[in-house]
Design an enzyme around this catalytic site. Structure first.
Site, PDB file in Angstrom:
ATOM      1  CB  ALA A 261      -0.922  -0.008   1.204  1.00 22.44           C
ATOM      2  N   GLY A 264       1.765   2.299  -5.301  1.00 21.15           N
ATOM      3  CA  GLY A 264       2.612   2.936  -6.318  1.00 21.15           C
ATOM      4  C   GLY A 264       3.605   1.994  -6.972  1.00 21.15           C
ATOM      5  CE  LYS A 265       8.476   2.151  -3.346  1.00 21.48           C
ATOM      6  NZ  LYS A 265       7.474   2.897  -2.574  1.00 21.48           N
ATOM      7  CG  ASP A 283      -1.080  -2.649   3.617  1.00 19.27           C
ATOM      8  OD1 ASP A 283       0.022  -2.100   3.464  1.00 19.27           O
ATOM      9  OD2 ASP A 283      -1.836  -2.382   4.575  1.00 19.27           O
ATOM     10  CG  ASP A 329       8.627   0.315  -0.351  1.00 16.53           C
ATOM     11  OD1 ASP A 329       9.767   0.806  -0.354  1.00 16.53           O
ATOM     12  OD2 ASP A 329       7.591   0.995  -0.224  1.00 16.53           O
ATOM     13  CB  CYS A 382      10.582   6.415   2.013  1.00 20.07           C
ATOM     14  SG  CYS A 382       9.297   6.151   3.249  1.00 20.07           S
TER      15      CYS A 382
END
Length: 447
Positions: A261, A264-265, A283, A329, A382
């Site tokens: 979630a 995007g990726k 998710d 991620d 990130c």
């Protein structure tokens, strides 16, 4: 709507962030709707909230000499003073008499005559005497912390990891407004034709600086375009666009996106699969899985399957060695996206970083068995913190000799990032390219 109302709404929004630890990026849109902020006033409202939040500690440093009993000050009064000083120092286009008048009016309305008198007195003293110089702070860590408005513990930590100069540049970049970038859906459109369409719609758009899939907005919010509704692009930061490229997607691949979630990726991977293969997107939260589905639908991608599933239980859902490629991620502190979420730097603590590093490692451990031999695993975050990045990967490799670093990742990434790739790992700091801070590690399961 009068401008003093905009300041009143900005004050209320900042109070919510401080009191309830509400996320500024989510709160802003809610406040714009709730208080019916006039379209032409939205840029000023956004500037006031983000700017005051970004520079909170610097503003407190400026105010300190002018406050006799700062500990007894009510929260809203302190925020009103910050808001006013931010305008005085950082917004040249607003006359000081207007700032003083509106601050005093708000103080009268929210408090009493005495409060209004205090606010007026502090602002006039500050105007008369000028603010103290940050550069005169002798201790380097404290100077950078105050100058860039970051907690001291964080500056200290980054200084050990990156050195003082890089830490200062990172802190300074975190004070700048973020650039809006979009990823072209190459199944439907080319970058050139998308730029042409968006410019025709009255927006100002150009090619991105880093990713081959990126365009960037010079003027205008791209979400409000016809092209967005038609699924021609996705809003995504350029550093984030490198992840699917690092994965080296090939047609007919079966791919797991373990922490997917808002999608995007996953959607980028699905686009690179060009209508073939499968992306299995997980998710833990149902409402976030819904976001992935909405994105896939808007972009018309039929090769994404979503699951409301904790990725630490992925090995209960899928068979061993069933994926060609896996993306983790991982959930992280988000300390690479401070420009978009300035409140993060004040709310995160060292304990959060340690807790997240454990979670990240557990997810890697779980999905390791699901990757085919000679398959590729990308671990990304990130954040810019070693503890959540290189340290997690090092521990994983130490305990999983069947994995090794994949140094071929450099061949799949843009020329501009190659100087920053070392042993299959890429750490981007915000000042390198004006993007979010980001980390990517490429691993390979031995044959």
């Amino acid at each position: 709507m009068k401008k003093n109302n905009v300041r009143d709404v900005a004050l209320e929004a900042l109070l919510q962030v401080e009191k309830n630890q509400a996320y500024s990026n989510l709160l802003l849109n809610a406040f714009i709707k709730k208080h019916a902020v006039d379209k032409k006033d939205i840029p000023l409202f956004t500037e006031l909230v983000y700017g005051t939040l970004q520079r909170r500690d610097t503003l407190d440093f400026f105010l300190e000499p002018f406050l006799k009993n700062s500990k007894k000050l009510e929260d809203w009064v302190r925020i009103l003073l910050r808001l006013s000083v931010y305008q005085m120092i950082y917004l040249d286009r607003i006359p000081e008499r207007a700032i003083f008048f509106e601050a005093v009016e708000i103080a009268k309305k929210r408090g009493h005559k005495g409060t209004a008198s205090l606010v007026n007195g502090v602002l006039r003293s500050l105007q008369r005497e000028g603010v103290p110089s940050v550069e005169e702070i002798e201790d380097d860590i404290e100077r950078i912390a105050v100058k860039t408005s970051h907690p001291k513990w964080l500056i200290e930590k980054w200084a050990k990891q990156f050195g003082l100069a890089e830490t200062e540049k990172t802190g300074e970049t975190n004070l700048l407004p973020p650039v809006q970038t979009a990823r072209v859906n190459k199944m439907k459109e080319t970058s050139d034709s998308l730029i042409e369409k968006l410019n025709e719609e009255g927006f100002s758009v150009e090619h991105g600086d880093l990713s081959e899939d990126a365009v960037k907005s010079v003027k205008g919010n791209l979400v409000h375009t016809q092209a967005f509704k038609e699924g021609l692009f996705t809003i995504q930061d350029e550093s984030s666009m490198l992840v699917a490229r690092a994965l080296g997607v090939e047609e007919n691949d079966n791919i797991l996106d373990a922490c997917a979630a808002p999608g995007g990726k996953s959607t980028h991977i699905a686009e690179l699969l060009n209508g073939t293969g499968h992306v299995h997107s997980l998710d833990i939260h149902e409402h976030k899985v819904k976001l992935i589905n909405e994105q896939a639908e808007r972009l018309e991608l039929g090769n994404i399957q979503t699951y409301a599933l904790d990725s630490r239980k992925a090995d209960e859902q899928f068979e061993k060695e069933s994926f060609d490629k896996i993306l983790v991620d991982a959930p992280c502190s988000g300390l690479g996206v401070v420009r978009r979420k300035p409140d993060l730097k004040y709310t995160k603590q060292q304990a959060d970083v340690e807790k997240l590093a454990k979670l990240q490692y557990t997810i890697l451990e779980t999905v390791a068995s699901l990757l085919k031999k000679e398959g590729r695993l990308i671990y990304s975050t990130c954040t810019v913190d070693h503890e959540e990045n290189a340290d997690v990967v090092a521990k994983f490799l130490e305990n999983h000799p069947e994995f090794e670093k994949d140094e071929t990742v450099a061949s799949r990434l843009p020329e501009r990032v190659k100087p920053f790739i070392k042993d299959g790992e890429l750490q981007i700091l915000p000042h390198y390219f004006g993007t979010d801070g980001f980390y990517i590690a490429a691993l390979r399961k031995k044959g």
